[in-house]
Design a protein around this motif. Structure first.
Motif, PDB file in Angstrom:
ATOM      1  N   GLU A 130       0.865  -1.187   0.000  1.00 37.06           N
ATOM      2  CA  GLU A 130       0.000   0.000   0.000  1.00 37.06           C
ATOM      3  C   GLU A 130       0.894   1.226   0.000  1.00 37.06           C
ATOM      4  O   GLU A 130       1.807   1.335   0.817  1.00 37.06           O
ATOM      5  CB  GLU A 130      -0.899   0.006   1.236  1.00 37.06           C
ATOM      6  N   ARG A 131       0.672   2.129  -0.924  1.00 33.03           N
ATOM      7  CA  ARG A 131       1.540   3.299  -0.968  1.00 33.03           C
ATOM      8  C   ARG A 131       1.257   4.202   0.236  1.00 33.03           C
ATOM      9  O   ARG A 131       0.157   4.195   0.805  1.00 33.03           O
ATOM     10  CB  ARG A 131       1.395   4.047  -2.286  1.00 33.03           C
ATOM     11  N   MET A 132       2.281   4.985   0.572  1.00 34.34           N
ATOM     12  CA  MET A 132       2.225   5.833   1.749  1.00 34.34           C
ATOM     13  C   MET A 132       2.350   7.301   1.336  1.00 34.34           C
ATOM     14  O   MET A 132       3.236   7.658   0.552  1.00 34.34           O
ATOM     15  CB  MET A 132       3.372   5.495   2.705  1.00 34.34           C
ATOM     16  N   CYS A 133       1.491   8.138   1.898  1.00 34.45           N
ATOM     17  CA  CYS A 133       1.566   9.580   1.657  1.00 34.45           C
ATOM     18  C   CYS A 133       2.483  10.208   2.704  1.00 34.45           C
ATOM     19  O   CYS A 133       2.360   9.911   3.900  1.00 34.45           O
ATOM     20  CB  CYS A 133       0.163  10.185   1.754  1.00 34.45           C
ATOM     21  N   ILE A 134       3.407  11.046   2.241  1.00 37.09           N
ATOM     22  CA  ILE A 134       4.197  11.838   3.182  1.00 37.09           C
ATOM     23  C   ILE A 134       3.289  12.953   3.682  1.00 37.09           C
ATOM     24  O   ILE A 134       2.766  13.732   2.888  1.00 37.09           O
ATOM     25  CB  ILE A 134       5.452  12.419   2.516  1.00 37.09           C
ATOM     26  N   ARG A 135       3.097  13.021   4.987  1.00 36.99           N
ATOM     27  CA  ARG A 135       2.007  13.840   5.540  1.00 36.99           C
ATOM     28  C   ARG A 135       1.997  15.276   5.009  1.00 36.99           C
ATOM     29  O   ARG A 135       2.984  16.002   5.135  1.00 36.99           O
ATOM     30  CB  ARG A 135       2.080  13.863   7.073  1.00 36.99           C
TER      31      ARG A 135
END
Length: 479
Positions: free
Chosen positions: A108-113
């Motif tokens: 699952e890709r992760m968003c940099i906040r």
């Protein structure tokens, strides 16, 4: 603006090119540096020291009002971000994604906040169960990342430092009170610490934060008459709480949903400081956040006793709680004058052989250039008084700029003409229709800055469409 000849020729005049003037100051005053990563900047020690002073003051205020600091992760799983539809849609164009972990593709890709509402909500769902768990008053000091298309020092970074407060409350009334209270903390800070007068108000629905029911703002006016949104405070209602399944048992043992706020201020406020107070010789820093409040310069320092006298003065001011620095380097006095003028140090203290004989020193103000002979017996009290006087003078000058360039307009044509010739803030009545906002942007090149708390009745109809007016609104060109 300090009187006299412009000392630092490397700084472009703001009248010639305001944008270049601003960039010159950021670089020449050693606040910031560029990197090989587009849109990401280095905060150099002097620039970071300003941020530290801002941080120290606000952190005390947040703790005084009952808030605790926490630290959330940098990465947000895509599924978590997707839980609040309006929020994720608002940030989608600015999200940066991590898709690899080492040499492996992430499941699952992760968003940099870009902001942390979803992270806080996930946490709140784990720890809020009863009315006794409320309110939750949290704040985080961190960096966030937003993939901006264009960048500019302090004003628009892809990665920037900020604080973000996130709170949960048992009732909507408590949450709204919190939202308004924290806006006032920011407004008080801007005016009483940064010497930046503000307009307090509410954003229109079009301009409010993604996922918020209501966004409060403080708007400041820069030297070039443009607006800077300096801090915001958001009331979310219970939308996030419902999306994340956050519930609690109230005092009647009934399952209820809490109400949420968030509020933030970032390093862009340093850009606001520069553009509110700076002049053609460089920075003019408000004394209450200046890394160095007094620079001590020994004059004719090769003569006996001069450096020792300067050191003694420096120690006395340090003991009095003044942020002070002495420069006894081999640079010429003229170079030192220009250097610390460019860096915006509020007071320059000169002491030489004749001053020692007369039991005095000479203090020059950065904001006006005015020089005063000061008895060494009254050094500490005079310096404190001068620092306060510099703050008050800077605030008065900035307030005059705001007031002289804020005007009421009765027609769209008048807004367009005044904006073209003068800039600033235009006040009109407004019907509340978003179509009128869009019309003003297209035809006058302005956006709504806020619906100010301090309302005035300027007429009965909206000058854009002719319908009955509901509120007075402020328009302007913003950074």
């Amino acid at each position: 603006m300090a009187k006299g000849k412009k000392r630092v020729e490397a700084i472009t005049s703001m009248e010639t090119d305001f944008t270049q003037w601003y960039t010159d100051i950021c670089i020449k005053a050693e606040l910031i540096d560029y990197t090989s990563t587009k849109g990401m900047f280095i905060l150099r020690p002097y620039g970071y020291a300003i941020w530290e002073n801002i941080q120290h003051y606000l952190d005390r205020e947040f703790k005084r009002t009952g808030h605790e600091n926490v630290a959330m992760p940098t990465l947000i799983p895509e599924g978590l971000l997707q839980k609040e539809k309006d929020h994720v849609e608002g940030f989608a164009p600015e999200c940066a994604w991590v898709t690899m972990g080492g040499s492996e593709q992430l499941e699952e890709r992760m968003c940099i906040r870009p902001t942390s509402e979803t992270l806080f909500c996930e946490h709140y769902a784990h720890i809020i169960h009863s009315w006794r768990d409320l309110p939750k008053l949290y704040n985080q000091w961190c960096s966030v990342l937003r993939w901006e298309k264009t960048s500019r020092p302090f004003l628009r970074h892809r990665e920037f430092l900020w604080q973000e407060g996130h709170t949960m409350h048992a009732t909507a009334e408590e949450a709204i009170e919190e939202t308004e209270r924290m806006l006032e903390v920011y407004a008080d800070f801007c005016e009483n610490v940064l010497a930046m007068p503000v307009v307090r108000g509410v954003k229109t629905d079009k301009e409010k934060f993604s996922g918020a029911e209501r966004t409060y703002t403080i708007e400041c006016m820069m030297h070039d008459k443009k607006a800077l949104q300096s801090a915001t405070s958001h009331y979310f209602g219970d939308g996030f709480a419902r999306a994340f399944g956050i519930t609690f048992a109230d005092k009647n043992n009934t399952l209820s949903t809490p109400f949420q706020t968030s509020w933030g201020l970032s390093t862009r406020i340093i850009g606001g400081l520069i553009m509110t107070h700076g002049d053609d010789n460089g920075l003019v820093l408000p004394p209450r956040v200046a890394p160095v409040q007094v620079i001590v310069l020994p004059i004719a320092q090769h003569k006996p006793g001069v450096v020792e006298a300067a050191e003694a003065v420096t120690r006395r001011l340090e003991a009095a709680g003044v942020r002070v620095k002495m420069d006894s380097s081999d640079q010429s006095p003229g170079w030192k004058f220009a250097e610390y003028e460019m860096k915006g140090v509020p007071l320059r203290l000169e002491i030489g052989p004749k001053d020692i004989e007369q039991g005095q020193c000479v203090i020059a103000r950065r904001d006006t250039g005015e020089k005063t002979a000061v008895s060494l017996e009254e050094l500490e009290s005079t310096v404190r008084a001068l620092l306060d006087a510099v703050h008050e003078s800077m605030f008065a000058r900035a307030k005059a700029n705001l007031e002289e360039n804020t005007y009421a307009c009765a027609t769209v044509e008048e807004v367009k003409e005044r904006m073209s010739n003068q800039g600033g803030f235009a006040k009109t009545m407004w019907c509340g229709d978003e179509a009128c906002e869009l019309y003003m942007k297209e035809h006058c090149g302005v956006t709504s800055r806020c619906i100010p708390f301090a309302q005035e009745h300027l007429g009965d109809t909206c000058p854009i469409c002719g319908k009955p007016a509901k509120k007075m609104i402020i328009w302007g060109v913003a950074y």
